[in-house]
Design an enzyme around this catalytic site. Structure first.
Site, PDB file in Angstrom:
ATOM      1  N   GLY A  11       0.864  -1.182   0.000  1.00 40.09           N
ATOM      2  CA  GLY A  11       0.000   0.000   0.000  1.00 40.09           C
ATOM      3  C   GLY A  11       0.897   1.227   0.000  1.00 40.09           C
ATOM      4  O   GLY A  11       2.097   1.125   0.291  1.00 40.09           O
ATOM      5  N   GLY A  14       2.122   5.120   4.603  1.00 39.06           N
ATOM      6  CA  GLY A  14       1.218   5.312   5.739  1.00 39.06           C
ATOM      7  C   GLY A  14      -0.076   4.518   5.671  1.00 39.06           C
ATOM      8  O   GLY A  14      -0.964   4.704   6.504  1.00 39.06           O
ATOM      9  N   ALA A  15      -0.188   3.603   4.708  1.00 36.96           N
ATOM     10  CA  ALA A  15      -1.435   2.836   4.550  1.00 36.96           C
ATOM     11  C   ALA A  15      -1.700   1.909   5.735  1.00 36.96           C
ATOM     12  O   ALA A  15      -2.843   1.532   5.999  1.00 36.96           O
ATOM     13  CB  ALA A  15      -1.385   2.032   3.256  1.00 36.96           C
ATOM     14  N   LYS A  17       0.827  -0.806   6.441  1.00 34.69           N
ATOM     15  CA  LYS A  17       1.495  -2.085   6.110  1.00 34.69           C
ATOM     16  C   LYS A  17       2.180  -2.713   7.324  1.00 34.69           C
ATOM     17  O   LYS A  17       1.952  -3.877   7.643  1.00 34.69           O
ATOM     18  CB  LYS A  17       2.562  -1.862   5.018  1.00 34.69           C
ATOM     19  N   THR A  18       3.048  -1.931   7.971  1.00 32.26           N
ATOM     20  CA  THR A  18       3.813  -2.481   9.093  1.00 32.26           C
ATOM     21  C   THR A  18       2.878  -2.875  10.232  1.00 32.26           C
ATOM     22  O   THR A  18       3.049  -3.932  10.849  1.00 32.26           O
ATOM     23  CB  THR A  18       4.854  -1.454   9.591  1.00 32.26           C
ATOM     24  N   GLU A  35      10.610  -3.775   7.043  1.00 35.52           N
ATOM     25  CA  GLU A  35      11.412  -2.715   6.435  1.00 35.52           C
ATOM     26  C   GLU A  35      12.275  -1.994   7.480  1.00 35.52           C
ATOM     27  O   GLU A  35      11.807  -1.739   8.582  1.00 35.52           O
ATOM     28  CB  GLU A  35      10.403  -1.703   5.896  1.00 35.52           C
ATOM     29  N   TYR A  47      13.471  13.762   1.349  1.00 37.87           N
ATOM     30  CA  TYR A  47      12.238  14.557   1.404  1.00 37.87           C
ATOM     31  C   TYR A  47      12.515  16.059   1.305  1.00 37.87           C
ATOM     32  O   TYR A  47      11.653  16.825   0.887  1.00 37.87           O
ATOM     33  CB  TYR A  47      11.422  14.222   2.658  1.00 37.87           C
ATOM     34  N   ASP A  86       6.393  -6.698   5.289  1.00 41.38           N
ATOM     35  CA  ASP A  86       5.605  -5.462   5.159  1.00 41.38           C
ATOM     36  C   ASP A  86       5.943  -4.715   3.864  1.00 41.38           C
ATOM     37  O   ASP A  86       5.747  -3.507   3.771  1.00 41.38           O
ATOM     38  CB  ASP A  86       5.738  -4.571   6.407  1.00 41.38           C
ATOM     39  N   GLU A 147       8.772  13.258   7.309  1.00 42.23           N
ATOM     40  CA  GLU A 147       7.657  13.061   6.378  1.00 42.23           C
ATOM     41  C   GLU A 147       6.636  14.200   6.423  1.00 42.23           C
ATOM     42  O   GLU A 147       5.745  14.261   5.569  1.00 42.23           O
ATOM     43  CB  GLU A 147       6.921  11.746   6.700  1.00 42.23           C
TER      44      GLU A 147
HETATM   45  N1  LIG Z   1      -6.379   0.831   9.739  1.00 42.23           N
HETATM   46  C1  LIG Z   1      -5.871   1.802  10.491  1.00 42.23           C
HETATM   47  N2  LIG Z   1      -6.668   2.576  11.231  1.00 42.23           N
HETATM   48  C2  LIG Z   1      -6.181   3.570  11.987  1.00 42.23           C
HETATM   49  N3  LIG Z   1      -4.859   3.883  12.083  1.00 42.23           N
HETATM   50  C3  LIG Z   1      -4.032   3.149  11.385  1.00 42.23           C
HETATM   51  C4  LIG Z   1      -4.472   2.081  10.544  1.00 42.23           C
HETATM   52  N4  LIG Z   1      -3.401   1.534   9.957  1.00 42.23           N
HETATM   53  C5  LIG Z   1      -2.339   2.229  10.403  1.00 42.23           C
HETATM   54  N5  LIG Z   1      -2.702   3.180  11.254  1.00 42.23           N
HETATM   55  C6  LIG Z   1      -1.802   4.148  11.889  1.00 42.23           C
HETATM   56  O1  LIG Z   1      -1.229   4.905  10.820  1.00 42.23           O
HETATM   57  C7  LIG Z   1       0.170   5.089  10.996  1.00 42.23           C
HETATM   58  C8  LIG Z   1       0.927   4.487   9.824  1.00 42.23           C
HETATM   59  O2  LIG Z   1       0.878   3.078   9.883  1.00 42.23           O
HETATM   60  P1  LIG Z   1       2.112   2.169   9.427  1.00 42.23           P
HETATM   61  O3  LIG Z   1       3.383   2.696   9.971  1.00 42.23           O
HETATM   62  O4  LIG Z   1       1.740   0.764   9.726  1.00 42.23           O
HETATM   63  O5  LIG Z   1       2.056   2.432   7.853  1.00 42.23           O
HETATM   64  P2  LIG Z   1       3.000   1.859   6.690  1.00 42.23           P
HETATM   65  O6  LIG Z   1       2.121   1.580   5.530  1.00 42.23           O
HETATM   66  O7  LIG Z   1       3.819   0.730   7.203  1.00 42.23           O
HETATM   67  O8  LIG Z   1       3.915   3.130   6.405  1.00 42.23           O
HETATM   68  P3  LIG Z   1       5.201   3.297   5.465  1.00 42.23           P
HETATM   69  O9  LIG Z   1       4.710   3.352   4.064  1.00 42.23           O
HETATM   70  O10 LIG Z   1       5.777   4.593   5.857  1.00 42.23           O
HETATM   71  O11 LIG Z   1       6.127   2.166   5.716  1.00 42.23           O
HETATM   72  C9  LIG Z   1       0.505   4.473  12.352  1.00 42.23           C
HETATM   73  O12 LIG Z   1       0.473   5.506  13.310  1.00 42.23           O
HETATM   74  C10 LIG Z   1      -0.618   3.465  12.585  1.00 42.23           C
HETATM   75  O13 LIG Z   1      -0.884   3.258  13.964  1.00 42.23           O
HETATM   76  N1  LIG Z   2      11.649   6.877  -2.612  1.00 39.54           N
HETATM   77  C1  LIG Z   2      11.338   5.788  -1.937  1.00 39.54           C
HETATM   78  N2  LIG Z   2      11.605   4.567  -2.471  1.00 39.54           N
HETATM   79  C2  LIG Z   2      11.262   3.405  -1.845  1.00 39.54           C
HETATM   80  O1  LIG Z   2      11.521   2.298  -2.350  1.00 39.54           O
HETATM   81  C3  LIG Z   2      10.640   3.524  -0.568  1.00 39.54           C
HETATM   82  N3  LIG Z   2      10.193   2.632   0.334  1.00 39.54           N
HETATM   83  C4  LIG Z   2       9.701   3.321   1.374  1.00 39.54           C
HETATM   84  N4  LIG Z   2       9.849   4.648   1.155  1.00 39.54           N
HETATM   85  C5  LIG Z   2       9.541   5.722   2.116  1.00 39.54           C
HETATM   86  C6  LIG Z   2       8.093   5.903   2.441  1.00 39.54           C
HETATM   87  C7  LIG Z   2       8.130   6.286   3.897  1.00 39.54           C
HETATM   88  O2  LIG Z   2       8.359   7.689   4.019  1.00 39.54           O
HETATM   89  C8  LIG Z   2       9.330   5.571   4.456  1.00 39.54           C
HETATM   90  C9  LIG Z   2       9.049   4.263   5.174  1.00 39.54           C
HETATM   91  O3  LIG Z   2       8.363   3.375   4.378  1.00 39.54           O
HETATM   92  O4  LIG Z   2      10.180   5.347   3.343  1.00 39.54           O
HETATM   93  C10 LIG Z   2      10.416   4.816  -0.050  1.00 39.54           C
HETATM   94  N5  LIG Z   2      10.752   5.942  -0.723  1.00 39.54           N
END
Ligand SMILES: Nc1ncnc2c1ncn2[C@@H]1O[C@H](COP(=O)(O)OP(=O)(O)OP(=O)(O)O)[C@@H](O)[C@H]1O
Ligand SMILES: Nc1nc(=O)c2ncn([C@H]3C[C@H](O)[C@@H](CO)O3)c2[nH]1
Length: 213
Positions: A11, A14-15, A17-18, A35, A47, A86, A147
């Site tokens: 995704g 911030g979707a 994933k982790t 990651e 950024y 993730d 970010e």
């Molecule tokens: N379904 C959800 N509902 C509410 N809050 C959520 C949900 N999923 C994630 N969050 C919150 O949103 C934030 C981002 O989540 P997370 O770090 O898991 O995203 P990510 O997709 O791994 O990010 P990145 O792309 O940066 O690696 C966290 O603060 C998390 O607690």
């Molecule tokens: N440019 C770029 N290339 C990647 O492959 C990539 N994978 C993650 N990200 C950025 C998103 C989050 O800020 C942060 C944590 O996921 O790192 C990336 N940015």
């Protein structure tokens, strides 16, 4: 078809994933491949100035993920042990096609294919689809300082790129099953029932795959 799946959560930024991958790894008692973010020396600089730092950043992500997935292949997949990550390695191309230009992009593509074409690919992708408003809210909530100044247009484009990438995987890698989760409506963090439903759908899919092996 393998009985023990390799699952990836994907995704845009911030979707969730982790968060989801961590919850599922715990629920299913399987290892989590995560990651590396905090030790990334280029993210902050990237950024601030994407054109200046994109090549270093993309190469850093690629090398780290290559090593992680090489280890994952040897440690888990070759031994038929299930595992969840993730990310999907393909995200390197999703990002780099946007952030790199010209010769750097061409060189990166070549290196990407050289390193990743024979890496293990996930059997199942959990794709969290979320709109700009949801992602911006979560990025703000997470409070990673570097970010907070992210260009909204960059994130908006990434959402579209992810849609295209998932459609392309669905066509070009038919053995990969994609479960799409509506990240705007499904709140697996606050709502236990939502998480239970995702875990149950995933387990059912894994069961079906085993039946058809
Ligand atoms: N379904 C959800 N509902 C509410 N809050 C959520 C949900 N999923 C994630 N969050 C919150 O949103 C934030 C981002 O989540 P997370 O770090 O898991 O995203 P990510 O997709 O791994 O990010 P990145 O792309 O940066 O690696 C966290 O603060 C998390 O607690
Ligand atoms: N440019 C770029 N290339 C990647 O492959 C990539 N994978 C993650 N990200 C950025 C998103 C989050 O800020 C942060 C944590 O996921 O790192 C990336 N940015």
């Amino acid at each position: 078809m393998k009985q023990t799946p390799f699952i990836a959560v994907e995704g845009a930024i911030g979707a969730g994933k982790t968060t989801l991958a961590t919850m599922l790894a715990q629920e299913m008692n399987i290892p989590l491949i995560k990651e590396i973010v905090e030790e990334n020396p280029f993210l902050g600089k990237f950024y601030e100035n994407i054109d200046e730092w994109s090549f270093q950043l993309e190469m850093f992500f690629l090398c780290n993920r290559y090593k992680q997935l090489e280890d994952t292949g040897l440690q888990y997949i070759a031994n038929h042990k299930p595992v969840i990550s993730d990310y999907h390695i393909y995200k390197n191309l999703i990002f780099s096609e946007r952030t790199l230009k010209g010769v750097q992009r061409d060189k990166y593509r070549q290196i990407y294919h050289l390193l990743t074409d024979d890496l293990p690919k996930p059997d199942i992708i959990l794709y969290i689809r979320a709109d700009l408003e949801t992602l911006l809210y979560r990025i703000k909530k997470r409070e990673r300082s570097f970010e907070q100044s992210m260009d909204t247009a960059y994130l908006e484009q990434l959402i579209l790129d992810y849609e295209e990438a998932m459609a392309s995987i669905a066509i070009n890698e038919p053995s990969t099953q994609i479960i799409t989760i509506d990240g705007n409506l499904i709140d697996f963090v606050e709502n236990k029932e939502h998480f239970v439903q995702i875990a149950s759908d995933l387990k059912e899919l894994i069961h079906e795959r085993i039946q058809h092996t």
